[in-house]
Enzyme design. Structure first.
Site, short mmCIF file in Angstrom:
data_model
loop_
_atom_site.label_atom_id
_atom_site.label_comp_id
_atom_site.label_asym_id
_atom_site.label_seq_id
_atom_site.Cartn_x
_atom_site.Cartn_y
_atom_site.Cartn_z
N GLU A 177 0.81 -1.22 0.00
CA GLU A 177 0.00 0.00 0.00
C GLU A 177 0.85 1.28 0.00
O GLU A 177 1.18 1.80 1.06
CB GLU A 177 -0.95 0.03 1.20
N LYS A 219 -2.53 -2.03 -3.16
CA LYS A 219 -3.54 -1.15 -2.59
C LYS A 219 -3.05 0.28 -2.72
O LYS A 219 -1.96 0.62 -2.24
CB LYS A 219 -3.80 -1.48 -1.12
#
Length: 341
Positions: A177, A219
């Site tokens: 992420e 992500k």
């Protein structure tokens, strides 16, 4: 029953019409969300809140995985069932946030680095024994007049890559992420530029670290105008720029991209997701990994009271359903007129 493979876990997480519930708020973050509603942040209230979320009727129709916090993965729900076991029974994959938060990057004012690599190999082994099947690590990239710097991008990318490699070594699916923050007055053009540079640094580092791209999930945020930018891009432009940026910098070997909500309102996050998913031809599966954009209406109705559990769960189910349909490109604003019971 055979233990699921890392490839099968990826497939389950990216099931059509489903996404992830990010319930991995740290102690300060969840206290900040509880405080305006007068809810004390104790182990008991945090457990009750997350039990309300996880046991919402039929929410597993739209949620494939839940990202847990260290405290939560060790807790037991009513009846003594461990949280990971409860999720497994619901057909939801338990995951775990493994970074320990951000700190200032030395000699680079306004930029941050994420901590948590010390002892990570041992923690990953423990989390797997506790029932986790995927992991998540967040890096934050701020857009400013002179940021992000190349050093900040590359340093965060190397840390993300090492986290991903250690996760795969432990048999866990890493969710990588890199979050480009919405904070600031930057234009959507500037966001697209920074998002591209961030993704390029991350995938260069992942390849250098020999991470198996087919066994990870990305992500990240959508390409958006800064919160304080006077010219806010419309839904169509957000979708166009986001997909263009991903096509340039995300390898087709990556099986899926899950969007963070990153401060967007719950409805805006759904509308933009729907527009992105209506565009065909993307080489990756696209879905959501939302925290506040799924939880906010439920938390407002719950208010810490057992009497409000059913109403709060109805709100969560509504938002999960709207986002599940958005993943299929089948969401419409009319769905918001049907208020949850």
């Amino acid at each position: 029953m055979a233990e699921p493979t890392i490839a099968s876990i990826v497939t389950t997480l990216l099931s059509p019409g489903k996404g992830l519930l990010a319930a991995d708020e740290s102690f300060p973050s969840i206290a900040k969300r509880f405080q305006p509603l007068g809810i004390p942040s104790t182990e008991e209230t945090r457990c009750a809140y997350r039990e309300m979320l996880f046991t919402a009727p039929e929410v597993n129709e739209f949620i494939s995985g839940v990202i847990l916090f260290d405290e939560t993965i060790r807790q037991r729900m009513q009846g003594g069932i461990p949280v990971p076991e409860l999720l497994h029974q619901l057909g939801i994959v338990p995951g775990i946030k493994v970074d320990t938060g951000t700190v200032p990057l030395a000699n680079f004012p306004g930029e941050k680095i994420t901590q948590g690599l010390d002892g990570l190999r041992e923690r990953l082994s423990e989390y797997r024994q506790l029932g986790a099947r995927f992991t998540k690590w967040r890096a934050v990239i701020a857009i400013g007049e002179d940021t992000p710097t190349r050093t900040a991008l590359e340093t965060n990318a190397r840390v993300l890559a090492l986290f991903a490699a250690l996760s795969q070594e432990a048999g866990l699916v890493p969710i990588v992420e890199p979050e480009v923050l919405m904070d600031g007055s930057h234009t959507i053009e500037r966001c697209e530029e920074v998002e591209g540079a961030t993704l390029q640094s991350v995938f260069d580092a992942l390849c250098d670290q020999r991470v198996v791209l087919e066994h990870m999930i990305l992500k990240t945020g959508m390409v958006l105008s800064g919160k304080e930018c006077p010219q806010q891009a419309d839904v169509a432009e957000v979708a166009e720029r986001t997909l263009r940026c991903f096509r340039r910098f995300v390898p087709a070997a990556v099986p899926g991209i899950v969007f963070l909500s990153g401060g967007q309102s719950d409805i805006a996050a759904t509308e933009r997701l729907n527009a992105i998913c209506q565009t065909s031809g993307a080489p990756w599966k696209i879905t959501f990994s939302y925290g506040r954009a799924l939880q906010a209406p439920a938390l407002e109705r719950w208010k810490g009271s057992a009497d409000n559990v059913a109403a709060a769960q109805a709100s969560l189910h509504h938002r999960a359903k709207c986002n599940g349909l958005a993943v299929l490109g089948k969401y419409s604003p009319e769905m918001e007129r049907v208020k949850p019971a």
